[in-house]
Design an enzyme around this catalytic site. Structure first.
Site, short mmCIF file in Angstrom:
data_model
loop_
_atom_site.label_atom_id
_atom_site.label_comp_id
_atom_site.label_asym_id
_atom_site.label_seq_id
_atom_site.Cartn_x
_atom_site.Cartn_y
_atom_site.Cartn_z
N ARG A 1 -9.13 1.04 9.64
CA ARG A 1 -8.72 -0.35 9.85
C ARG A 1 -9.76 -1.12 10.66
NH1 ARG A 1 -2.85 0.48 9.35
NH2 ARG A 1 -1.66 -1.39 9.78
N LYS B 1 0.83 -1.22 0.00
CA LYS B 1 0.00 0.00 0.00
C LYS B 1 0.86 1.26 0.00
CE LYS B 1 -2.13 -0.95 3.92
NZ LYS B 1 -1.53 -2.22 4.31
N ARG C 1 -0.35 -9.47 13.50
CA ARG C 1 -0.95 -8.37 12.71
C ARG C 1 -1.87 -8.93 11.63
NH1 ARG C 1 4.13 -5.39 10.63
NH2 ARG C 1 2.73 -3.84 9.79
N ARG D 1 11.71 -2.79 11.25
CA ARG D 1 10.71 -2.31 12.22
C ARG D 1 10.42 -3.38 13.27
NH1 ARG D 1 5.84 0.04 8.58
NH2 ARG D 1 4.66 -1.05 10.18
N ARG E 1 11.82 -6.29 4.79
CA ARG E 1 11.64 -4.84 4.63
C ARG E 1 12.63 -4.11 5.54
NH1 ARG E 1 5.69 -2.22 5.14
NH2 ARG E 1 5.80 -2.72 7.35
P1 AMP Z 1 1.30 0.38 9.26
O1 AMP Z 1 2.53 1.15 9.00
O2 AMP Z 1 0.10 0.91 8.52
O3 AMP Z 1 1.48 -1.11 9.06
O4 AMP Z 1 0.96 0.58 10.81
C1 AMP Z 1 1.86 0.20 11.82
C2 AMP Z 1 1.14 0.08 13.15
O5 AMP Z 1 0.55 1.35 13.50
C3 AMP Z 1 -0.04 -0.89 13.16
O6 AMP Z 1 0.36 -2.22 13.37
C4 AMP Z 1 -0.87 -0.34 14.33
O7 AMP Z 1 -0.27 -0.65 15.58
C5 AMP Z 1 -0.71 1.16 14.13
N1 AMP Z 1 -1.75 1.70 13.23
C6 AMP Z 1 -1.56 2.29 12.01
N2 AMP Z 1 -2.73 2.69 11.48
C7 AMP Z 1 -3.68 2.34 12.37
C8 AMP Z 1 -5.10 2.47 12.39
N3 AMP Z 1 -5.78 3.02 11.36
N4 AMP Z 1 -5.77 2.00 13.48
C9 AMP Z 1 -5.12 1.46 14.52
N5 AMP Z 1 -3.78 1.29 14.56
C10 AMP Z 1 -3.06 1.72 13.50
#
Ligand code: AMP
Length: 215
Positions: A88, A13, A171, A160, A127
């Site tokens: 989400r 994404k 996740r 990360r 990554r």
């Molecule tokens: P991402 O970079 O989008 O994979 O997000 C990394 C982490 O940030 C996720 O595993 C969640 O802990 C948190 N996170 C990001 N976006 C959201 C969201 N819309 N709702 C809740 N937690 C989020």
């Protein structure tokens, strides 16, 4: 143009959102990036969010919705934006609906990306990111010129905390349970498009741009 990219972690994404930013000259709004910036800057929001993020859990909906409300009200969002990693959960999708109504806006397209879990684990565990410029690399598909070093900043890349395989699995479970229902939510509005996300980064990009320019 108001676009939403939805799909499991590691599906690509963020990579595709960056192409769309260049193509349509609209900002990418990644809740993950916004949260990581807060963690890095040691803000109160970042300290709270990091408790969940480290474990691969979702940050509470109220925190996310407040953050998004502030962001969508900024001037650079007036011509559109690309939502990446938000909403989400169904409460987040409901909250976004209310916010969009109050701004007299609507989403043009929800692009649904998906690949197999084994491919996701493979992609995410390879990554690497740069703390300095946030550039993301993949050691298998898009490696830096020198092992583990950012091409632009010359600093060491990092994995990360939430990209270790045990956390990736958590996740993915959360994604299936809490985020997949959001796809059904938008399907009812007739604005979802399925993006085949198995091919090369370039093929996926061309496919997305073709779909979006037809809207
Ligand atoms: P991402 O970079 O989008 O994979 O997000 C990394 C982490 O940030 C996720 O595993 C969640 O802990 C948190 N996170 C990001 N976006 C959201 C969201 N819309 N709702 C809740 N937690 C989020």
């Amino acid at each position: 143009m108001r676009l939403l990219l939805i799909g499991p972690p590691g599906v690509g994404k963020g990579t595709q959102a960056k192409f769309l930013v260049n193509h349509f000259k609209i900002p990418q709004i990644s809740t993950g990036d916004m949260l990581r910036e807060n963690v890095q800057n040691n803000t109160a929001l970042g300290t709270e969010a990091n408790i969940y993020m480290k474990e691969g859990k979702l940050v509470p909906d109220t925190v996310i919705l407040q953050m998004i409300k502030k962001r969508l009200n900024k001037n650079d969002c007036s011509n559109g934006y690309i939502l990446d990693g938000f909403p989400r959960t169904e409460p987040q999708a409901n909250g976004l609906d209310k916010l969009l109504k109050s701004l007299n806006q609507r989403l043009d397209c929800v692009m649904v990306m998906n690949i197999d879990d084994s491919m996701i684990i493979n992609r995410l565990s390879n990554r690497r990111s740069c703390k300095n410029c946030n550039q993301v690399y993949n050691l298998l598909y898009d490696p830096p010129k020198t092992d583990d070093i950012c091409d632009s900043c010359n600093v060491k890349l990092f994995l990360r905390d939430d990209d270790i395989p045990s956390t990736i699995k958590k996740r993915l479970i959360i994604y299936r349970e809490q985020t997949e229902p959001v796809i059904e939510y938008y399907t009812k509005f007739g604005i979802t498009k399925i993006i085949d996300s198995k091919g090369s980064i370039k093929d996926i990009k061309n496919n997305i741009i073709k779909i979006v320019t037809r809207i």
